[in-house]
Enzyme design. Sequence first.
Site, PDB file in Angstrom:
ATOM      1  N   HIS A   1       0.856  -1.182   0.000  1.00 35.39           N
ATOM      2  CA  HIS A   1       0.000   0.000   0.000  1.00 35.39           C
ATOM      3  C   HIS A   1       0.894   1.234   0.000  1.00 35.39           C
ATOM      4  O   HIS A   1       1.951   1.238   0.638  1.00 35.39           O
ATOM      5  CB  HIS A   1      -0.905   0.001   1.240  1.00 35.39           C
ATOM      6  CG  HIS A   1      -2.025   0.984   1.169  1.00 35.39           C
ATOM      7  ND1 HIS A   1      -1.856   2.316   1.501  1.00 35.39           N
ATOM      8  CD2 HIS A   1      -3.325   0.844   0.796  1.00 35.39           C
ATOM      9  CE1 HIS A   1      -3.006   2.944   1.336  1.00 35.39           C
ATOM     10  NE2 HIS A   1      -3.913   2.088   0.912  1.00 35.39           N
TER      11      HIS A   1
ATOM     12  N   ASP B   1      -8.017  -4.758  -0.124  1.00 30.34           N
ATOM     13  CA  ASP B   1      -8.567  -5.285  -1.371  1.00 30.34           C
ATOM     14  C   ASP B   1      -8.360  -6.783  -1.518  1.00 30.34           C
ATOM     15  O   ASP B   1      -8.999  -7.415  -2.365  1.00 30.34           O
ATOM     16  CB  ASP B   1      -7.918  -4.579  -2.572  1.00 30.34           C
ATOM     17  CG  ASP B   1      -8.184  -3.093  -2.562  1.00 30.34           C
ATOM     18  OD1 ASP B   1      -9.363  -2.722  -2.540  1.00 30.34           O
ATOM     19  OD2 ASP B   1      -7.218  -2.315  -2.554  1.00 30.34           O
TER      20      ASP B   1
END
Length: 429
Positions: free
Chosen positions: A306, A363
């Site tokens: 991320h 996700d």
Amino acid sequence: MPETARLQLGDKAIDLPIVVGTENERALDIGALRAQTGYITLDEGYRNTGSCQSAITFIDGEEGILRYRGIPIEQMAEHSSFIETAYLLIWGELPTENQFNTFSDLLTKHQNLHEDIRHHFDLFPSNSPPMAVLSAVLNALSCFHPEMLEIEDDNSFQEAAARIMAKVRTIAAYSYRHANGFPTIYPHPDKKYTANFLHMMFSQPYKEYEPDPELVKALDLILLLHADHEQNCSASTVRMVGSSGANLFASVAAGVCALWGPLHGGANVAVVDMLEEIRAAGMSVKEFMQQVKNKKNGIRLMGFGHPVYKNFDPRSRIIKKTCENVLARLHLKDPLLELAEELEATALQDEYFVQRKLYPNVDFYSGVILRAIGIPHSMFTVMFAIGRMPGWIAQWQEGRFVSKSRIHRPRQIYTGPTQRVYTPIDKRG
């Protein structure tokens, strides 16, 4: 005396004010840098640039911390709901029972679309990308609610916020129904926010869809976990558009367009696609991970890493547990979940991924849940947009009315040709 940092440029030194946030984050205020020195800073992608001061969401990427208005995401996920979270983000405090009921009533009041808007869906081809439809219809709402274009007080802002939050799920459901040739299902006056969305998605005129409460809870949690995430691409887009004086409808429609990008809102789609490709190829996890490490054919491990978190994304732990619960509740044995868990276990024990701080993000499991609920791939990013709507509204309101920021206008470093002379067309080439 305020703390400063000294910047030395050749034989000239200037003092830059140091700004300290409530969580002891520190920034150099360069607002007067160009005026004092003729220099600007260059930070492509704004990864080290604070575009605003905000009281909405706090992230500590090194420690894996996410808080909405100071409350840890873990507590919100365990005790709250999406609508209560939306209220917290937009107005800064958890609602009283009366405030919560008033807001919920407004969502019910505004959940229907004007019939002329409903007919707009017939103008879109059936294969239209749902995010394109969502953005276009959100923008068109301003034509049907011109009284909401000029927000002058708390009451008009609350009405506008409720209209957008109520209607975004109706628009999303209508776009799905239109794409599949199904008749429109109107919002149910007695169903709550998330259950109502599933009702509009999956009911038929002859049979009303009654979702399992655990599925409603799981989808509500996904929306809650996506409700805001600091100054990401779409949130900063909403603030930038709003800084021009653009209305709330136009600003959140711009946020949808930013979220549409596969590098922002399409990650969970990419995760499910990756898992399905591994399974279809009959490839072992070990073989796939070796290809990722060898960078063979540009193969990437989707759903890991991320831009902000250099530790676990705190949302990923929450959503993994929910994913397992949902599939158990449905008595489903999804091979994609088993494959995802094996990929995660392998990556967390492999020095290649550990050294690069590539941990699962939100996700990685959300797409598996959405798939189990029956949400098609094409709607995954739309679900993200529904969840992110309260964050966009809060960011727009803070930029316009709380901080009253000036119109955003980044600078650049020009790298094109220096001054040239115009050549008539008959003398070129």
